[in-house]
Scaffold this active site. Structure first.
Site, PDB file in Angstrom:
ATOM      1  CG  ASN A  78      -1.431 -71.860  58.519  1.00  0.00           C
ATOM      2  OD1 ASN A  78      -0.494 -72.061  57.766  1.00  0.00           O
ATOM      3  ND2 ASN A  78      -1.287 -71.723  59.834  1.00  0.00           N
TER       4      ASN A  78
ATOM      5  CE1 TYR B 215       6.907 -73.887  60.352  1.00  0.00           C
ATOM      6  CE2 TYR B 215       7.280 -75.043  58.291  1.00  0.00           C
ATOM      7  CZ  TYR B 215       6.673 -74.027  59.006  1.00  0.00           C
ATOM      8  OH  TYR B 215       5.829 -73.144  58.377  1.00  0.00           O
TER       9      TYR B 215
ATOM     10  CD  GLU C  49      11.516 -67.821  60.918  1.00  0.00           C
ATOM     11  OE1 GLU C  49      11.094 -68.502  61.868  1.00  0.00           O
ATOM     12  OE2 GLU C  49      10.815 -66.972  60.315  1.00  0.00           O
TER      13      GLU C  49
ATOM     14  CG  HIS D 270       6.491 -68.855  58.466  1.00  0.00           C
ATOM     15  ND1 HIS D 270       6.453 -69.344  59.744  1.00  0.00           N
ATOM     16  CD2 HIS D 270       7.602 -68.079  58.381  1.00  0.00           C
ATOM     17  CE1 HIS D 270       7.525 -68.901  60.398  1.00  0.00           C
ATOM     18  NE2 HIS D 270       8.233 -68.127  59.588  1.00  0.00           N
TER      19      HIS D 270
ATOM     20  CE  LYS E 299       2.835 -71.855  56.686  1.00  0.00           C
ATOM     21  NZ  LYS E 299       2.263 -72.417  57.934  1.00  0.00           N
TER      22      LYS E 299
HETATM   23  P1  RTP Z   1       3.865 -69.930  61.220  1.00  0.00           P
HETATM   24  O1  RTP Z   1       4.987 -70.348  62.143  1.00  0.00           O
HETATM   25  O2  RTP Z   1       3.703 -70.852  60.026  1.00  0.00           O
HETATM   26  O3  RTP Z   1       3.909 -68.496  60.846  1.00  0.00           O
HETATM   27  O4  RTP Z   1       2.505 -70.097  61.997  1.00  0.00           O
HETATM   28  P2  RTP Z   1       2.156 -69.816  63.508  1.00  0.00           P
HETATM   29  O5  RTP Z   1       3.306 -69.153  64.199  1.00  0.00           O
HETATM   30  O6  RTP Z   1       0.850 -69.124  63.470  1.00  0.00           O
HETATM   31  O7  RTP Z   1       1.961 -71.286  64.054  1.00  0.00           O
HETATM   32  P3  RTP Z   1       2.989 -72.268  64.804  1.00  0.00           P
HETATM   33  O8  RTP Z   1       2.412 -72.593  66.129  1.00  0.00           O
HETATM   34  O9  RTP Z   1       4.387 -71.711  64.738  1.00  0.00           O
HETATM   35  O10 RTP Z   1       2.904 -73.566  63.910  1.00  0.00           O
HETATM   36  C1  RTP Z   1       3.640 -73.666  62.711  1.00  0.00           C
HETATM   37  C2  RTP Z   1       2.767 -74.232  61.631  1.00  0.00           C
HETATM   38  O11 RTP Z   1       2.461 -75.591  61.945  1.00  0.00           O
HETATM   39  C3  RTP Z   1       1.163 -75.907  61.424  1.00  0.00           C
HETATM   40  N1  RTP Z   1       0.325 -76.354  62.535  1.00  0.00           N
HETATM   41  N2  RTP Z   1      -0.422 -77.417  62.472  1.00  0.00           N
HETATM   42  N3  RTP Z   1      -2.208 -79.535  63.048  1.00  0.00           N
HETATM   43  C4  RTP Z   1      -1.973 -78.596  63.968  1.00  0.00           C
HETATM   44  O12 RTP Z   1      -2.522 -78.602  65.065  1.00  0.00           O
HETATM   45  C5  RTP Z   1      -1.039 -77.529  63.640  1.00  0.00           C
HETATM   46  N4  RTP Z   1      -0.685 -76.542  64.447  1.00  0.00           N
HETATM   47  C6  RTP Z   1       0.191 -75.800  63.740  1.00  0.00           C
HETATM   48  C7  RTP Z   1       0.613 -74.645  60.772  1.00  0.00           C
HETATM   49  O13 RTP Z   1       0.956 -74.691  59.376  1.00  0.00           O
HETATM   50  C8  RTP Z   1       1.391 -73.558  61.478  1.00  0.00           C
HETATM   51  O14 RTP Z   1       1.426 -72.375  60.716  1.00  0.00           O
HETATM   52 MG    MG Z   2       5.306 -69.930  64.165  1.00  0.00          MG
END
Ligand code: RTP
Ligand code: MG
Length: 140
Positions: A114, A51, A128, A117, A11
């Site tokens: 973070n 997204y 994807e 992804h 990212k």
């Molecule tokens: P990713 O999809 O990026 O691999 O991450 P993940 O599964 O661990 O997290 P996900 O729940 O799918 O959320 C996608 C991305 O959204 C951002 N995020 N921001 N501000 C917030 O509370 C929040 N929560 C999620 C993060 O960049 C997350 O990786």
């Molecule tokens: Mg995710």
């Protein structure tokens, strides 16, 4: 376990801090092979569509703005159980909860910025990967 492919994004917070190589070193140390990789600057439409599953979430607009705030590196990773393995290497979404040695523990700035992804299931990995790569760009 079967050989799988998963989709990864390094990212903008990580490319900005010149961490592409350090993140790739953790990926390769875990036994995952980088079988496709390119550096791109996502358009707003691309980020919104990628997204789309999160479009109703309160963090959606901030997330899209963040993802287009600089270049990203999109990748296809291959290996045994690659989808779950890469999730392990990444660590928890919130770096405060990520295990020692994971990419997010070592490099992430916040729950949003973070660093990486990774796909969360076989179906999403296939969608994807196809979103960013032609089959001829993936060399196993
Ligand atoms: P990713 O999809 O990026 O691999 O991450 P993940 O599964 O661990 O997290 P996900 O729940 O799918 O959320 C996608 C991305 O959204 C951002 N995020 N921001 N501000 C917030 O509370 C929040 N929560 C999620 C993060 O960049 C997350 O990786
Ligand atoms: Mg995710």
């Amino acid at each position: 376990m079967a050989i799988e492919r998963t989709f990864s994004i390094i990212k903008p917070d990580a490319t900005r801090r010149n961490l592409t190589g350090a993140i790739n070193a953790k990926i390769e140390a875990a036994g995952l092979r980088i079988v496709a990789q390119k550096r791109i600057h996502m358009s707003k439409a691309q980020a919104e569509s990628f997204y789309g599953v999160h479009s109703a979430r309160p963090f959606f607009n901030d997330l899209v703005s963040f993802m287009i705030s600089g270049p990203v590196v999109v990748q296809v990773l291959e290996g045994e159980g690659a989808i779950a393995k890469y999730r392990d290497v990444m660590g928890a979404t919130n770096p405060a909860n990520a295990a020692a040695g994971t990419i997010r523990k070592d490099f992430a700035e916040s729950i949003e910025a973070n660093s990486v992804h990774g796909s969360d299931a076989a179906e999403t990995a296939a969608v994807e990967i196809a979103y960013f790569f032609a089959g001829t760009e993936i060399v196993g």
